[in-house]
Design a protein around this motif. Structure first.
Motif, mmCIF file in Angstrom:
data_model
loop_
_atom_site.group_PDB
_atom_site.id
_atom_site.type_symbol
_atom_site.label_atom_id
_atom_site.label_comp_id
_atom_site.label_asym_id
_atom_site.label_seq_id
_atom_site.Cartn_x
_atom_site.Cartn_y
_atom_site.Cartn_z
ATOM 1 N N THR A 254 72.274 35.576 5.082
ATOM 2 C CA THR A 254 73.003 36.690 4.457
ATOM 3 C C THR A 254 72.953 37.932 5.339
ATOM 4 O O THR A 254 73.965 38.633 5.522
ATOM 5 C CB THR A 254 72.392 37.001 3.080
ATOM 6 N N HIS A 255 71.774 38.213 5.889
ATOM 7 C CA HIS A 255 71.628 39.365 6.788
ATOM 8 C C HIS A 255 72.471 39.166 8.043
ATOM 9 O O HIS A 255 73.097 40.116 8.541
ATOM 10 C CB HIS A 255 70.156 39.547 7.154
ATOM 11 N N LEU A 256 72.519 37.926 8.555
ATOM 12 C CA LEU A 256 73.320 37.640 9.743
ATOM 13 C C LEU A 256 74.799 37.857 9.466
ATOM 14 O O LEU A 256 75.534 38.377 10.324
ATOM 15 C CB LEU A 256 73.070 36.198 10.186
ATOM 16 N N ALA A 257 75.264 37.471 8.277
ATOM 17 C CA ALA A 257 76.671 37.678 7.908
ATOM 18 C C ALA A 257 77.016 39.165 7.909
ATOM 19 O O ALA A 257 78.105 39.559 8.337
ATOM 20 C CB ALA A 257 76.943 37.062 6.537
ATOM 21 N N LYS A 258 76.084 40.001 7.449
ATOM 22 C CA LYS A 258 76.317 41.452 7.467
ATOM 23 C C LYS A 258 76.379 41.984 8.894
ATOM 24 O O LYS A 258 77.158 42.895 9.198
ATOM 25 C CB LYS A 258 75.217 42.156 6.675
ATOM 26 N N GLU B 68 80.004 29.662 9.235
ATOM 27 C CA GLU B 68 80.650 29.054 10.400
ATOM 28 C C GLU B 68 82.161 28.964 10.208
ATOM 29 O O GLU B 68 82.936 29.284 11.114
ATOM 30 C CB GLU B 68 80.082 27.652 10.633
ATOM 31 N N GLN B 69 82.566 28.518 9.032
ATOM 32 C CA GLN B 69 83.997 28.353 8.772
ATOM 33 C C GLN B 69 84.713 29.698 8.734
ATOM 34 O O GLN B 69 85.823 29.845 9.255
ATOM 35 C CB GLN B 69 84.206 27.601 7.458
ATOM 36 N N TRP B 70 84.075 30.697 8.123
ATOM 37 C CA TRP B 70 84.681 32.034 8.083
ATOM 38 C C TRP B 70 84.894 32.581 9.492
ATOM 39 O O TRP B 70 85.942 33.148 9.797
ATOM 40 C CB TRP B 70 83.795 32.983 7.275
ATOM 41 N N ARG C 194 78.467 37.004 20.820
ATOM 42 C CA ARG C 194 77.848 35.819 21.431
ATOM 43 C C ARG C 194 76.368 35.725 21.053
ATOM 44 O O ARG C 194 75.852 34.641 20.768
ATOM 45 C CB ARG C 194 78.006 35.873 22.950
ATOM 46 N N ASP C 195 75.688 36.859 21.049
ATOM 47 C CA ASP C 195 74.271 36.861 20.671
ATOM 48 C C ASP C 195 74.091 36.414 19.219
ATOM 49 O O ASP C 195 73.168 35.645 18.905
ATOM 50 C CB ASP C 195 73.677 38.261 20.868
ATOM 51 N N LEU C 196 74.975 36.891 18.338
ATOM 52 C CA LEU C 196 74.879 36.520 16.932
ATOM 53 C C LEU C 196 75.204 35.037 16.731
ATOM 54 O O LEU C 196 74.604 34.376 15.879
ATOM 55 C CB LEU C 196 75.825 37.388 16.093
ATOM 56 N N LYS D 74 72.160 33.155 17.573
ATOM 57 C CA LYS D 74 71.201 33.299 16.474
ATOM 58 C C LYS D 74 71.583 32.402 15.303
ATOM 59 O O LYS D 74 70.721 31.784 14.660
ATOM 60 C CB LYS D 74 71.143 34.762 16.036
ATOM 61 N N MET D 75 72.888 32.318 15.020
ATOM 62 C CA MET D 75 73.358 31.462 13.931
ATOM 63 C C MET D 75 73.075 29.999 14.235
ATOM 64 O O MET D 75 72.694 29.229 13.335
ATOM 65 C CB MET D 75 74.856 31.664 13.707
#
Length: 314
Positions: free
Chosen positions: A16-20, A173-175, A278-280, A283-284
């Motif tokens: 959730t934090h990664l999505a933000k 991923e899909q988003w 790219r970094d995110l 991380k994902m």
């Protein structure tokens, strides 16, 4: 089991934090990108009119030139607004599907709770027989068996792109895939529309049909000749002669093809945003591996518990 559930909950929070973080990064990136695409569109149109087909541009009246320039500026402004709006559509899609994901997770938790309660019951052999009978009447379908088996396997990359997302990491991923596809399509559409404007104002010769211009804006870069100027392509076409004979000849067409790589290269303001993305993504990918590892551990623990719960001595 409780420890695995806590670790999965922590991973969900991290996702959730990664999505933000993706949301904030893409907002800045798309804002800059919209400005850059508009600028590169005007610059490419300028080169088409002054270097590609200068005679055609000079043949226009002053009023026609101004109309063309005004239409190109309007297209650039619309694109500048459209690219950041892709993020709003992405956010709406995330909000619309979050409730469905939460409901799925709640159902999983309820099923886990029911399984734990059944395992804690200490019943005699007759009750065990009754319980076995009840379980036989509620045996999962073959579809549910397949889902269980799939949960124990590492998902293949091809399946992830084609199957319906099952959890938060797959949804993210899909988003992201849809967002990047939207960026590519928007840039292609701008190229197509700009070529239409140039064709409509007789800058690009009328003998080239619009279908060719649309294909030129979408064709892979490896299949065309790149012009000296960025975001411009040259294509050799076979056309009929202008005289009485039907002899064909090769004619060169020059058109606009905006490329994301060239747009990013032309403006250093876009580089930090793309590097952050790219970094995110890296991380994902790491979170995804950890998430599936914990899901597999949970499935194995549940299977072991289910085996013990249903086992009885003859």
């Amino acid at each position: 089991m409780n420890r695995i559930d806590q670790e999965l909950a922590a991973l969900e929070e991290a996702i959730t934090h990664l999505a933000k973080e993706f949301q904030s990064t893409y907002f800045n990136y798309l804002t800059f990108l919209g400005e850059c695409v508009g600028q590169q569109l005007i610059m490419a149109s300028y080169r088409i009119c002054t270097q590609g087909y200068p005679e055609s541009f000079l043949n226009l009246s002053v009023n026609s030139r101004q109309q063309l320039q005004q239409s190109l500026r309007k297209l650039a402004q619309e694109t500048q607004q459209k690219l950041p709006s892709l993020l709003e559509q992405w956010q709406e899609s995330r909000s619309a599907t979050t409730d469905d994901l939460d409901q799925d997770l709640d159902q999983d938790l309820d099923q886990d709770s029911d399984q734990d309660s059944d395992q804690d019951l200490n019943q005699d052999s007759d009750q065990d027989l009754d319980q076995d009978s009840d379980q036989d009447s509620e045996m999962p379908s073959s579809t549910e068996d397949s889902r269980f088996l799939n949960a124990l396997r590492e998902p293949s990359p091809a399946a992830e792109l084609t199957s319906k997302p099952r959890n938060s990491i797959e949804k993210l991923e899909q988003w992201l895939k849809h967002l990047e596809s939207g960026i590519t399509k928007t840039i292609q559409d701008v190229s197509v529309e700009s070529n239409r404007l140039l064709h409509r104002h007789s800058i690009i010769p009328d003998k080239f049909p619009q279908e060719i211009l649309e294909a030129a804006a979408k064709v892979e870069a490896s299949a065309i000749e790149t012009a000296e100027s960025p975001n411009i392509i040259k294509i050799m076409m076979e056309t009929k002669g202008d005289g009485e004979t039907d002899e064909s000849r090769l004619t060169r067409i020059i058109a606009i093809k905006l490329r994301l790589s060239e747009i990013e290269f032309a403006d250093p303001n876009l580089t930090p945003g793309r590097n952050k993305i790219r970094d995110l993504l890296a991380k994902m990918s790491q979170l995804k591996r950890e998430y599936y590892k914990k899901q597999r551990q949970k499935a194995v623990a549940q299977a072991e518990a289910a085996w013990r719960a249903s086992w009885f001595e003859d």
